[in-house]
Design an enzyme around this catalytic site. Sequence first.
Site, short mmCIF file in Angstrom:
data_model
loop_
_atom_site.label_atom_id
_atom_site.label_comp_id
_atom_site.label_asym_id
_atom_site.label_seq_id
_atom_site.Cartn_x
_atom_site.Cartn_y
_atom_site.Cartn_z
N SER A 1 0.77 -1.32 -0.11
CA SER A 1 -0.01 -0.23 0.21
C SER A 1 0.83 1.34 0.06
CB SER A 1 -0.93 0.60 1.07
OG SER A 1 -1.66 -0.59 1.18
N HIS B 1 -4.54 0.12 -5.08
CA HIS B 1 -3.38 -0.69 -4.78
C HIS B 1 -3.57 -0.47 -6.90
CE1 HIS B 1 -2.30 -2.92 -1.22
NE2 HIS B 1 -3.60 -2.04 -0.74
N ALA C 1 2.77 -2.03 4.48
CA ALA C 1 3.02 -1.48 5.30
C ALA C 1 1.95 -1.69 6.17
CB ALA C 1 1.34 -0.08 4.14
N HIS D 1 -7.22 3.90 7.01
CA HIS D 1 -7.05 3.46 6.05
C HIS D 1 -6.05 5.29 5.00
CE1 HIS D 1 -5.09 1.18 2.60
NE2 HIS D 1 -6.46 1.98 1.72
N HIS E 1 -4.91 -9.44 -1.55
CA HIS E 1 -4.50 -9.97 -0.31
C HIS E 1 -5.90 -11.01 0.34
CE1 HIS E 1 -3.59 -5.83 0.13
NE2 HIS E 1 -3.08 -6.06 0.76
N ASN F 1 2.05 3.69 11.33
CA ASN F 1 1.29 4.62 12.16
C ASN F 1 1.45 3.53 13.83
OD1 ASN F 1 -0.21 1.96 10.17
ND2 ASN F 1 -0.52 1.32 12.68
N MET G 1 -0.98 -6.57 7.63
CA MET G 1 -2.70 -7.58 6.84
C MET G 1 -1.70 -8.11 5.93
SD MET G 1 -5.78 -5.84 6.84
CE MET G 1 -5.30 -4.19 8.24
N SER G 2 -0.27 -8.38 4.96
CA SER G 2 0.02 -9.40 3.80
C SER G 2 0.76 -10.10 4.23
CB SER G 2 0.12 -8.51 3.03
OG SER G 2 1.30 -8.01 3.20
N TYR H 1 -7.95 -10.76 3.17
CA TYR H 1 -9.09 -10.07 3.83
C TYR H 1 -10.28 -9.63 2.17
CZ TYR H 1 -6.52 -6.13 2.83
OH TYR H 1 -5.65 -4.39 1.66
N GLU H 2 -9.67 -9.57 1.49
CA GLU H 2 -10.38 -9.36 0.21
C GLU H 2 -11.58 -10.72 -0.49
OE1 GLU H 2 -8.93 -6.07 -2.57
OE2 GLU H 2 -6.38 -7.58 -2.16
N1 HPA Z 1 -2.37 -3.11 11.34
C1 HPA Z 1 -2.26 -3.98 10.41
N2 HPA Z 1 -1.45 -3.79 9.62
C2 HPA Z 1 -1.54 -2.52 9.15
C3 HPA Z 1 -1.81 -1.18 10.28
C4 HPA Z 1 -1.73 -1.78 11.03
O1 HPA Z 1 -1.50 -1.47 12.17
N3 HPA Z 1 -1.16 0.03 9.47
C5 HPA Z 1 -1.11 -0.56 8.02
N4 HPA Z 1 -1.40 -2.06 8.16
#
Ligand code: HPA
Length: 272
Positions: A30, A61, A113, A247, A83, A235, A211-212, A85-86
Amino acid sequence: MHKYQEILEARDFIMNKTAHRPTIGMILGSGLGSLAEEIVSPFKIPYHEIPHFAKSEAVGHANELVIGELKGKTVVVMKGRFHYYEGFTLDEVTFPVRVMKALGVENLIITNACGAINTSFNPGDLMLITDHINLVGTNPLIGPNHDKLGTRFPDVSEVYHQGLRHIASTVAKEQNITLQQGVYAWWSGPTYETPAEIRMIRTLGADAVGMSTVPEAIVAVHGSMKVLGISCLTNMACGILDQPLSHDEVIEVAATVREKFIKLVKESIARM
Ligand code: HPA
């Protein structure tokens, strides 16, 4: 497990379209897709044109394979990934890694990310992935094993190749780029984690969460590829600071690392 034939069909489709023969693969996470713009004589193939590729619609993306030259090496880059989650199966998530291997890719750079759990890290830092923790309770290799693709019980004592890690950390030092190191935990998403979950994940030994990456890295190791994992810490993970996650923030912060991320990856590629 993918049918071997499907991998070969995707490979042949790509090889018939371009004379490039990549040895380095990259998956851009991302907000990190702009690295693909550095590629010289790029040849682009939208995922939906490639036989047996899934179709991705994730926000933030692009969805194409870019093949070309970078620092004198031939590379194949996934601009955007699939992903879990998709709703994609792990076979779909990892199919492109199988195809890269079939194309001749030996080194795979996986980027993402993610959220920082280690409080000595800062948003906007890059992190070299030293190891991972699979928290998702499934594995992309579940199912019949295809011996032509890899062994039934792969050793995962060094998923993230020590030699490639050494290259990246040397480049970071030379270029004055802060490169944290740590363990990445895979969280299915699409929810971010709760504060209690982050306390748990920290206790388990992770420095970052996202998440990847983990499914692709497992499949790459199964296929005897060398993996370099680079995270952009966008973050502090949930609950570390007293603020909600968004996001938009993830994409914004990822965009601010553009210059150092590109420098780090390009120079690392030059030394592979
Ligand atoms: N958690 C999970 N996935 C993420 C995060 C997070 O804080 N930041 C960017 N992708």
